[in-house]
Design an enzyme around this catalytic site. Sequence first.
Site, PDB file in Angstrom:
ATOM      1  N   GLY A  58      19.215  88.458   4.668  1.00 27.09           N
ATOM      2  CA  GLY A  58      18.956  88.478   6.094  1.00 27.09           C
ATOM      3  C   GLY A  58      17.538  88.098   6.460  1.00 27.09           C
ATOM      4  O   GLY A  58      16.644  88.028   5.612  1.00 27.09           O
ATOM      5  N   ASN A  93      19.103  85.372  21.764  1.00 17.37           N
ATOM      6  CA  ASN A  93      17.908  85.328  20.928  1.00 17.37           C
ATOM      7  C   ASN A  93      17.843  83.998  20.180  1.00 17.37           C
ATOM      8  O   ASN A  93      18.818  83.566  19.570  1.00 17.37           O
ATOM      9  CB  ASN A  93      17.961  86.485  19.927  1.00 17.37           C
ATOM     10  CG  ASN A  93      16.882  86.398  18.874  1.00 17.37           C
ATOM     11  OD1 ASN A  93      15.740  86.099  19.188  1.00 17.37           O
ATOM     12  ND2 ASN A  93      17.252  86.658  17.629  1.00 17.37           N
ATOM     13  N   ARG A 106       5.547  15.349 -12.408  1.00 16.05           N
ATOM     14  CA  ARG A 106       6.980  15.117 -12.290  1.00 16.05           C
ATOM     15  C   ARG A 106       7.461  14.345 -13.509  1.00 16.05           C
ATOM     16  O   ARG A 106       6.737  13.523 -14.068  1.00 16.05           O
ATOM     17  CB  ARG A 106       7.320  14.282 -11.048  1.00 16.05           C
ATOM     18  CG  ARG A 106       6.992  14.932  -9.723  1.00 16.05           C
ATOM     19  CD  ARG A 106       7.348  13.989  -8.592  1.00 16.05           C
ATOM     20  NE  ARG A 106       6.932  14.504  -7.299  1.00 16.05           N
ATOM     21  CZ  ARG A 106       6.644  13.739  -6.263  1.00 16.05           C
ATOM     22  NH1 ARG A 106       6.720  12.419  -6.384  1.00 16.05           N
ATOM     23  NH2 ARG A 106       6.287  14.276  -5.111  1.00 16.05           N
ATOM     24  N   ASN A 144       2.911  34.817 -10.216  1.00 18.09           N
ATOM     25  CA  ASN A 144       1.784  35.733 -10.408  1.00 18.09           C
ATOM     26  C   ASN A 144       1.960  36.711 -11.557  1.00 18.09           C
ATOM     27  O   ASN A 144       1.045  37.457 -11.874  1.00 18.09           O
ATOM     28  CB  ASN A 144       1.541  36.524  -9.117  1.00 18.09           C
ATOM     29  CG  ASN A 144       2.756  37.338  -8.691  1.00 18.09           C
ATOM     30  OD1 ASN A 144       3.895  36.945  -8.932  1.00 18.09           O
ATOM     31  ND2 ASN A 144       2.525  38.469  -8.050  1.00 18.09           N
ATOM     32  N   TYR A 145       3.115  36.712 -12.214  1.00 16.71           N
ATOM     33  CA  TYR A 145       3.419  37.761 -13.201  1.00 16.71           C
ATOM     34  C   TYR A 145       3.899  37.123 -14.494  1.00 16.71           C
ATOM     35  O   TYR A 145       4.829  36.316 -14.496  1.00 16.71           O
ATOM     36  CB  TYR A 145       4.494  38.679 -12.620  1.00 16.71           C
ATOM     37  CG  TYR A 145       4.857  39.873 -13.475  1.00 16.71           C
ATOM     38  CD1 TYR A 145       3.885  40.733 -13.964  1.00 16.71           C
ATOM     39  CD2 TYR A 145       6.194  40.144 -13.773  1.00 16.71           C
ATOM     40  CE1 TYR A 145       4.228  41.833 -14.734  1.00 16.71           C
ATOM     41  CE2 TYR A 145       6.548  41.248 -14.535  1.00 16.71           C
ATOM     42  CZ  TYR A 145       5.568  42.087 -15.018  1.00 16.71           C
ATOM     43  OH  TYR A 145       5.912  43.178 -15.778  1.00 16.71           O
ATOM     44  N   GLY A 153      23.011  86.392  18.946  1.00 16.47           N
ATOM     45  CA  GLY A 153      22.541  87.731  19.279  1.00 16.47           C
ATOM     46  C   GLY A 153      22.187  87.819  20.754  1.00 16.47           C
ATOM     47  O   GLY A 153      21.515  86.939  21.291  1.00 16.47           O
ATOM     48  N   ASN A 200      22.990  73.256  11.077  1.00 16.35           N
ATOM     49  CA  ASN A 200      23.819  73.801  10.002  1.00 16.35           C
ATOM     50  C   ASN A 200      24.667  72.744   9.321  1.00 16.35           C
ATOM     51  O   ASN A 200      25.183  72.974   8.231  1.00 16.35           O
ATOM     52  CB  ASN A 200      24.728  74.911  10.540  1.00 16.35           C
ATOM     53  CG  ASN A 200      23.952  76.149  10.929  1.00 16.35           C
ATOM     54  OD1 ASN A 200      23.146  76.644  10.145  1.00 16.35           O
ATOM     55  ND2 ASN A 200      24.160  76.631  12.138  1.00 16.35           N
ATOM     56  N   HIS A 227       9.155  28.302   5.181  1.00 17.25           N
ATOM     57  CA  HIS A 227      10.509  28.544   4.699  1.00 17.25           C
ATOM     58  C   HIS A 227      10.527  28.904   3.217  1.00 17.25           C
ATOM     59  O   HIS A 227       9.790  28.340   2.424  1.00 17.25           O
ATOM     60  CB  HIS A 227      11.411  27.295   4.850  1.00 17.25           C
ATOM     61  CG  HIS A 227      10.975  26.331   5.892  1.00 17.25           C
ATOM     62  ND1 HIS A 227      11.416  26.386   7.183  1.00 17.25           N
ATOM     63  CD2 HIS A 227      10.125  25.276   5.840  1.00 17.25           C
ATOM     64  CE1 HIS A 227      10.868  25.409   7.885  1.00 17.25           C
ATOM     65  NE2 HIS A 227      10.080  24.723   7.091  1.00 17.25           N
TER      66      HIS A 227
END
Length: 456
Positions: free
Chosen positions: A81, A169, A440, A386-387, A140, A227, A363
């Site tokens: 409670g 309440n 190319r 970049n990786y 209540g 709830n 694009h």
Amino acid sequence: MLNNAMSVVILAAGKGTRMYSDLPKVLHTLAGKAMVQHVIDAANELGAAHVHLVYGHGGDLLKQALKDDNLNWVLQAEQLGTGHAMQQAAPFFADDEDILMLYGDVPLISVETLQRLRDAKPQGGIGLLTVKLDDPTGYGRITRENGKVTGIVEHKDATDEQRQIQEINTGILIANGADMKRWLAKLTNNNAQGEYYITDIIALAYQEGREIVAVHPQRLSEVEGVNNRLQLSRLERVYQSEQAEKLLLAGVMLRDPARFDLRGTLTHGRDVEIDTNVIIEGNVTLGHRVKIGTGCVIKNSVIGDDCEISPYTVVEDAHLAAACTIGPFARLRPGAELLEGAHVGNFVEMKKARLGKGSKAGHLTYLGDAEIGDNVNIGAGTITCNYDGANKFKTIIGDDVFVGSDTQLVAPVTVGKGATIAAGTTVTRNVGENALAISRVPQTQKEGWRRPVKKK
């Protein structure tokens, strides 16, 4: 009015069975923030000296989610409670401070209402937040004699006559720390539920001749608890409607207030226009005359004056200077920066990259870990590589560079001012100023060539 020092107790131990979730109920979000965090923020804004969070189910998850040095964690091992929950926190109460009791699943309680409750609390008495409902079933009831509050009777314990009372309440109250500890020590569980009700302290205070003052919230939604997910979704719409109304009254044009979500804070200039189904998250600043198209998500970003964001664009942790245009279907990830007049078109992604004044990436492009100068044209299909699988490297492109379509820039690499990169080029070495870079395979042509035919 000069208030006493105050601490806040937030009850958040409930399991939330009706949410049908592994997540503690109070961690479910409203407007992008955990319900209980809304309550914690209100407590802090009120100037609480301490915030005592009473927890039970899912304590580890709560502690992971709530990073607040001002929180004092109070375990309620058994849920017996609201009075029992307060008893667990009582050892932390100072005698000379006020104790304000709140609930982690009542997320829309306002600071203004709580301040009025705090101001109304009588010396040595209790300030109580109540509302009147047309149908008070399950709540209540507030009992009175000659207009004065005498107690609270829970619905299951109420007589037929008491069940006709419409004033109920909300569970939110404030009292002195020493008084609260004394009353909590007197609570019993002699009731239909076999629980310790915090509401019983009202009758105890009345018996001592203490005054109980009832205050009403500004809006019913402030004291509505959650709830289940249906109730949560309804409160979400209430909250969003209130935020949209504030923005409209402040001059922001929301094309459809019912299809706008604010999940943070929005600072804005004049003549801002926001189309339907836009989501604002975190801390966002929009300058004057900003236009945002339908379906956009803007998070923790600054958008400069006269920018236009076309539909279905996602902007996160980015900074746009004035007069930039983005989208549709663009994505700016953390660290993206556009200088004045820059343009990012459809299906362009940027991360930790700066696009200079007047530069364009129209694009189908990825720009990551890149520094791009002014008046640069990035052709369709350009990728900054970049990786390398272990580390990330930077691409630097000077002013007035023209990058042709389907170009790959393998970082680390620098392209000098005024250079031109021919379409289809893979750039693996630095390119000098005003130079042409081209790589190319020579084109060949086979006369009379026939396509393969499927074997039957």
